[in-house]
Enzyme design. Structure first.
Site, PDB file in Angstrom:
ATOM      1  CE  LYS A  33      -3.827  -0.318   2.652  1.00  0.00           C
ATOM      2  NZ  LYS A  33      -4.674  -0.610   3.865  1.00  0.00           N
ATOM      3  CD  GLU A  64      -2.642  -2.587   6.089  1.00  0.00           C
ATOM      4  OE1 GLU A  64      -3.607  -2.963   5.404  1.00  0.00           O
ATOM      5  OE2 GLU A  64      -2.640  -1.528   6.738  1.00  0.00           O
ATOM      6  CG  LEU A  92      -7.105  -8.841   6.907  1.00  0.00           C
ATOM      7  CD1 LEU A  92      -7.889  -8.027   7.925  1.00  0.00           C
ATOM      8  CD2 LEU A  92      -6.374  -9.979   7.609  1.00  0.00           C
ATOM      9  CG  HIS A 113     -14.502  -0.380   5.549  1.00  0.00           C
ATOM     10  ND1 HIS A 113     -13.352   0.176   5.029  1.00  0.00           N
ATOM     11  CD2 HIS A 113     -15.116   0.626   6.214  1.00  0.00           C
ATOM     12  CE1 HIS A 113     -13.286   1.454   5.370  1.00  0.00           C
ATOM     13  NE2 HIS A 113     -14.358   1.755   6.099  1.00  0.00           N
ATOM     14  CG  HIS A 165      -9.573  -1.462  -2.888  1.00  0.00           C
ATOM     15  ND1 HIS A 165      -9.747  -2.612  -2.161  1.00  0.00           N
ATOM     16  CD2 HIS A 165      -8.589  -1.729  -3.772  1.00  0.00           C
ATOM     17  CE1 HIS A 165      -8.896  -3.534  -2.598  1.00  0.00           C
ATOM     18  NE2 HIS A 165      -8.190  -3.031  -3.580  1.00  0.00           N
ATOM     19  CE  LYS A 200     -15.351   3.673   3.173  1.00  0.00           C
ATOM     20  NZ  LYS A 200     -15.003   4.848   4.002  1.00  0.00           N
ATOM     21  CD  GLU A 257     -11.795   4.424   6.104  1.00  0.00           C
ATOM     22  OE1 GLU A 257     -12.709   5.023   5.548  1.00  0.00           O
ATOM     23  OE2 GLU A 257     -10.828   3.915   5.481  1.00  0.00           O
ATOM     24  NE  ARG A 293     -11.775  12.496   3.415  1.00  0.00           N
ATOM     25  CZ  ARG A 293     -12.521  11.424   3.235  1.00  0.00           C
ATOM     26  NH1 ARG A 293     -13.800  11.461   3.509  1.00  0.00           N
ATOM     27  NH2 ARG A 293     -12.004  10.295   2.795  1.00  0.00           N
TER      28      ARG A 293
END
Ligand code: ADP
Length: 449
Positions: free
Chosen positions: A158, A200, A203, A208, A235, A237, A275, A291
């Site tokens: 990432k 990471e 998973l 989420h 990725h 929403k 998150e 934000r």
């Protein structure tokens, strides 16, 4: 309290902020590019200033133009909305340097959380659990191999400066690591001007789940519960719920306690969201957004708290005026993000809206800047409306959502409303039985008509 707020954004969120200002008796200044001269946020504002040509870099991201607009109109504060300059610490600094108030956290906290590695280190030191992975930046392939061997494949590489679902590359096996590592770094450099990456554990079936918090400048921090944003495509929403179908009040309280005490310790201020990925009963922090978020309305529906009003009050130095124990979570809320996109190919569909009819009735809210005759420009994000429903239970909210989606008519351009109609009718969705990978499979498996 402020007298006049400049809203440095466009579309539904500019309108959303404007509405909070109106409710509070605060005058509003809209800014717009030449492509948005006819936009609803311009039409409804008390004043408006054109800040540049259509490309966002020359208008909505043009800091000198925006500051000039605030100065000319005598605004005393700037609300950045989401996206654009909302997480730009330099912008927050410039706003303050011009004697204006930035409606958001301090530049220092924006900077801290904007770098995902610093954010993770900070949270780990505050006792917030993380996804297994590298301790910080991974500088070369040898280091990447060592981390991946330690946490086990698959892994995710990432970008430290990533956002918007971009800057992530998965490596399923050791053979894929070199390619994924090099691509991730090259994309991070090209996309964010910073090639720092971290690793990471990837998973395979998380949800989420994120926590909304509010903090004032008097040391009060509360959480407003969780949102489940597991329905994602690339990725990003697509549909969000409050609360999560898989968390009970005890799990919510425990997570809420962890995040509020962490943020109290760093002296965080204003609204923010932490998150997490949630799998096998464990929460792992992935990032913090400093934000207002697109999906904030579902939280407003279940708590009855106007998040934008709270942001404004906090920025003006007021106290929250309530404690955690005063906050009640009532019923269930669901939000559908409606994009001007083909619902099968997801290609953007800018153009003229020939007819527009928004649903209504009990428990239905539509946040949108569309109107009949409006031309959706091709220059910006394709989100054009958010449909939010609220009811006493999740099944009742789903029934209401189906009813509202059936009423919703946007003609002249394609939108993703048909996709939401299909999701709502799916047994897995109805059972709350989904992970972050569910929607991608659903979209690819659905027969097209
Ligand atoms: P961005 O800032 O681009 O939104 P995030 O770190 O918030 O990036 O991640 C966005 C989404 O990517 C998450 O909601 C999740 O669906 C997926 N994701 C992120 N990290 C992992 C991980 N370690 N394993 C599996 N999926 C992940």
């Amino acid at each position: 309290m402020f007298h006049k707020i400049l809203i440095a954004n466009r579309g539904e969120i500019a309108l959303r902020v404007q509405r909070a200002c109106r409710d509070m008796g605060i005058r509003t200044v809209a800014v717009h590019s030449t492509a948005d001269a006819e936009a609803m946020h311009v039409r409804l504002a008390d004043e408006s200033v054109c800040i540049g040509p259509p490309p966002a870099k020359e208008s909505y991201l043009n800091i000198p133009s925006i500051i000039s607009a605030a100065t000319i109109t005598g605004a005393d504060a700037i609300h950045p909305g989401y996206g654009f300059l909302s997480e730009n610490a330099d912008f927050a600094d410039v706003v303050q340097a011009h004697g204006l108030t930035f409606i958001g956290p301090t530049a220092e906290h924006i900077r801290m959380m904007g770098d995902k590695i610093t954010a993770k280190t900070t949270m780990a030191n505050l006792g917030v659990p993380l996804v297994a992975g590298s301790d910080g930046v991974v500088n070369d392939l040898a280091e990447a191999r060592a981390v991946a061997d330690r946490v086990g494949y698959p892994v995710l590489i990432k970008a430290a400066a990533g956002g918007g679902g971009r800057g992530m590359k998965a490596a399923a096996r050791a053979e894929d690591l070199e390619d994924a590592f090099r691509t991730a770094r090259a994309e991070a450099r090209a996309g964010f001007g910073n090639d720092a990456v971290y690793i990471e554990k990837y998973l395979d079936r998380p949800r989420h789940i994120e926590m909304q918090i509010l903090a004032d400048s008097h040391g009060n921090v509360v959480h407003l519960g969780e949102r489940d944003c597991s329905l994602q495509r690339r990725h990003q929403k697509v549909l969000e719920e409050a609360g999560s179908p898989v968390l009970d009040a005890r799990a919510r309280d425990a997570l809420g306690e962890t995040v509020t005490s962490a943020l109290a310790r760093i002296g965080y201020r204003n609204a923010g969201t932490l998150e997490f990925l949630y799998q096998d009963g464990h929460f792992s922090f992935i990032e913090m957004n400093t934000r207002l978020q697109v999906e904030h309305p579902v939280t407003e529906m279940v708590t009855g708290i106007d998040l934008v009003r709270e942001q404004i009050r906090i920025a003006a130095g007021q106290e929250l005026g309530y404690r955690q124990s005063d906050i009640r979570f009532e019923g269930h809320a669901i939000e559908c993000r409606i994009n001007a996109e083909n619902p099968d190919t997801f290609m953007p569909t800018p153009g003229r809206v020939s007819a527009f009819h928004a649903p209504g009735g009990p428990g239905v809210r539509v946040d949108s800047a569309l109107y009949q005759g409006y031309v959706v420009p091709s220059n910006y994000d394709s989100l054009v409306a958010k449909l939010i429903v609220h009811a006493h239970t999740r099944p009742a909210a789903i029934a209401r959502l189906r009813r509202a989606l059936d009423e919703f008519a946007v003609l002249g351009i394609d939108t993703t409303i048909p996709l939401h109609r299909r999701i709502v009718d799916d047994p897995d969705f109805q059972a709350g039985n989904y992970t972050i990978h569910w929607l991608e499979r659903f979209v690819n498996a659905e027969p097209r008509g």
